[in-house]
Design a protein around this motif. Structure first.
Motif, PDB file in Angstrom:
ATOM      1  N   ILE A  78       0.825  -1.202   0.000  1.00  0.00           N
ATOM      2  CA  ILE A  78       0.000   0.000   0.000  1.00  0.00           C
ATOM      3  C   ILE A  78       0.863   1.258   0.000  1.00  0.00           C
ATOM      4  N   LEU A  79       1.858   1.298   0.866  1.00  0.00           N
ATOM      5  CA  LEU A  79       2.737   2.466   0.903  1.00  0.00           C
ATOM      6  C   LEU A  79       3.551   2.571  -0.383  1.00  0.00           C
ATOM      7  N   GLY A  80       3.939   1.431  -0.931  1.00  0.00           N
ATOM      8  CA  GLY A  80       4.699   1.436  -2.181  1.00  0.00           C
ATOM      9  C   GLY A  80       3.900   1.989  -3.345  1.00  0.00           C
ATOM     10  N   ARG A  81       2.631   1.609  -3.455  1.00  0.00           N
ATOM     11  CA  ARG A  81       1.802   2.127  -4.559  1.00  0.00           C
ATOM     12  C   ARG A  81       1.518   3.616  -4.364  1.00  0.00           C
ATOM     13  N   ALA A  82       1.390   4.046  -3.121  1.00  0.00           N
ATOM     14  CA  ALA A  82       1.184   5.468  -2.859  1.00  0.00           C
ATOM     15  C   ALA A  82       2.388   6.275  -3.310  1.00  0.00           C
ATOM     16  N   GLU A  83       3.584   5.778  -2.995  1.00  0.00           N
ATOM     17  CA  GLU A  83       4.814   6.493  -3.324  1.00  0.00           C
ATOM     18  C   GLU A  83       5.153   6.414  -4.810  1.00  0.00           C
ATOM     19  N   MET A  84       5.022   5.221  -5.379  1.00  0.00           N
ATOM     20  CA  MET A  84       5.473   5.012  -6.756  1.00  0.00           C
ATOM     21  C   MET A  84       4.431   5.359  -7.814  1.00  0.00           C
ATOM     22  N   PHE A  85       3.156   5.318  -7.474  1.00  0.00           N
ATOM     23  CA  PHE A  85       2.134   5.502  -8.510  1.00  0.00           C
ATOM     24  C   PHE A  85       1.167   6.637  -8.188  1.00  0.00           C
ATOM     25  N   ALA A  86       0.457   6.540  -7.072  1.00  0.00           N
ATOM     26  CA  ALA A  86      -0.609   7.499  -6.783  1.00  0.00           C
ATOM     27  C   ALA A  86      -0.097   8.929  -6.681  1.00  0.00           C
ATOM     28  N   SER A  87       1.108   9.108  -6.166  1.00  0.00           N
ATOM     29  CA  SER A  87       1.650  10.461  -6.000  1.00  0.00           C
ATOM     30  C   SER A  87       2.131  11.070  -7.307  1.00  0.00           C
ATOM     31  N   LYS A  88       2.072  10.285  -8.392  1.00  0.00           N
ATOM     32  CA  LYS A  88       2.582  10.766  -9.674  1.00  0.00           C
ATOM     33  C   LYS A  88       1.558  10.687 -10.804  1.00  0.00           C
ATOM     34  N   ASN A  89       0.355  10.154 -10.542  1.00  0.00           N
ATOM     35  CA  ASN A  89      -0.607   9.926 -11.621  1.00  0.00           C
ATOM     36  C   ASN A  89      -1.982  10.491 -11.274  1.00  0.00           C
ATOM     37  N   SER A  90      -2.865  10.470 -12.278  1.00  0.00           N
ATOM     38  CA  SER A  90      -4.202  11.023 -12.112  1.00  0.00           C
ATOM     39  C   SER A  90      -5.047  10.164 -11.170  1.00  0.00           C
ATOM     40  N   VAL A  91      -6.197  10.702 -10.781  1.00  0.00           N
ATOM     41  CA  VAL A  91      -7.080   9.996  -9.847  1.00  0.00           C
ATOM     42  C   VAL A  91      -7.593   8.694 -10.457  1.00  0.00           C
ATOM     43  N   LEU A  92      -8.017   8.728 -11.716  1.00  0.00           N
ATOM     44  CA  LEU A  92      -8.558   7.529 -12.358  1.00  0.00           C
ATOM     45  C   LEU A  92      -7.498   6.440 -12.476  1.00  0.00           C
ATOM     46  N   ASP A  93      -6.312   6.820 -12.942  1.00  0.00           N
ATOM     47  CA  ASP A  93      -5.236   5.835 -13.065  1.00  0.00           C
ATOM     48  C   ASP A  93      -4.850   5.267 -11.699  1.00  0.00           C
ATOM     49  N   SER A  94      -4.818   6.117 -10.687  1.00  0.00           N
ATOM     50  CA  SER A  94      -4.467   5.667  -9.341  1.00  0.00           C
ATOM     51  C   SER A  94      -5.519   4.717  -8.783  1.00  0.00           C
TER      52      SER A  94
END
Length: 229
Positions: A111-127
């Motif tokens: 969960i923390l990894g996806r937040a750091e690597m993906f959600a913090s860098k991409n749009s809401v839909l993609d996240s």
């Protein structure tokens, strides 16, 4: 649309968090003794993944870079608290069965990894798609592990007897060594059937860069990756 589908399916097979990335091993082994526990943990983690990815993506331009990790943990902890309260109110047995591993979702590296690597860098839909895909991949991995361990270790599946009079339950499957054994076998199977693209061997004619090679490239000589400079 194809990119959205790829984002969603990426965590299910190609980058399965448990069987490919080898993340979340502790809760995977601890909660996969029964199918119901595995599904409960998987769905709880999926809910937290989806919610935290959406919120972190919405706040990605507001959260200061220096304190992003503590902020991510606060967001994740909020969703874990929601899951805990819901299970405590409506699924007391499952809540008691998951025990300490439910609040430990806060520090789950998936969960923390996806937040750091993906959600913090991409749009809401993609996240959201990434979180949902990773959650489903996590749940499927736990489901497969739990199915094998519960059938062999207890002779049941979802609490229903399925191997009566066929063989005696293998007690080690309910213990940690049995969990590691099943975990390793599933990783081996995933590696066996995963499709890996072989490296292409190029000859000088296919390379097309011979004029730029220092000293030229001997005609007909094959080199991996093309002609060497």
């Amino acid at each position: 649309m194809s990119n959205k589908l790829k984002t969603f399916t990426n965590g299910i097979i190609k980058e399965n968090p448990v069987l490919v990335l080898v993340l979340g091993t502790c809760p995977a082994i601890a909660t996969s003794t029964t199918v119901l526990n595995a599904l409960g943990m998987g769905l709880a983690a999926t809910f937290v993944l989806l919610g935290s990815n959406i919120v972190i993506s919405l706040l990605r331009k507001i959260i200061p870079n220096k304190v992003r990790i503590p902020c991510f943990i606060v967001v994740i902890a909020g969703f874990v608290s929601v899951v805990q309260l819901l299970l405590q109110a409506y699924a007391k047995d499952l809540y008691n069965s998951l025990g300490i591993f439910l609040p430990l979702i806060v520090v789950n590296c998936i969960i923390l990894g996806r937040a750091e690597m993906f959600a913090s860098k991409n749009s809401v839909l993609d996240s959201a798609l990434d979180g949902l895909g990773m959650g489903i991949g996590f749940t499927l991995a736990l489901f497969c592990m739990a199915t094998i361990r519960e059938i062999l270790g207890s002779g049941t599946w979802c609490g229903l007897t399925v191997t009566a009079n066929l063989f005696d339950p293998i007690a080690i499957m309910k213990l940690t060594p049995g969990g590691f054994l099943v975990f390793g076998l599933l990783i081996a199977l995933m590696n066996k059937f995963a499709k890996h693209k072989p490296k292409k061997e190029l000859d000088c004619a296919a390379c097309g860069a011979c004029p730029g090679c220092a000293g030229g490239c001997p005609s007909g000589e094959k080199k991996e990756g093309g002609c060497e400079a």
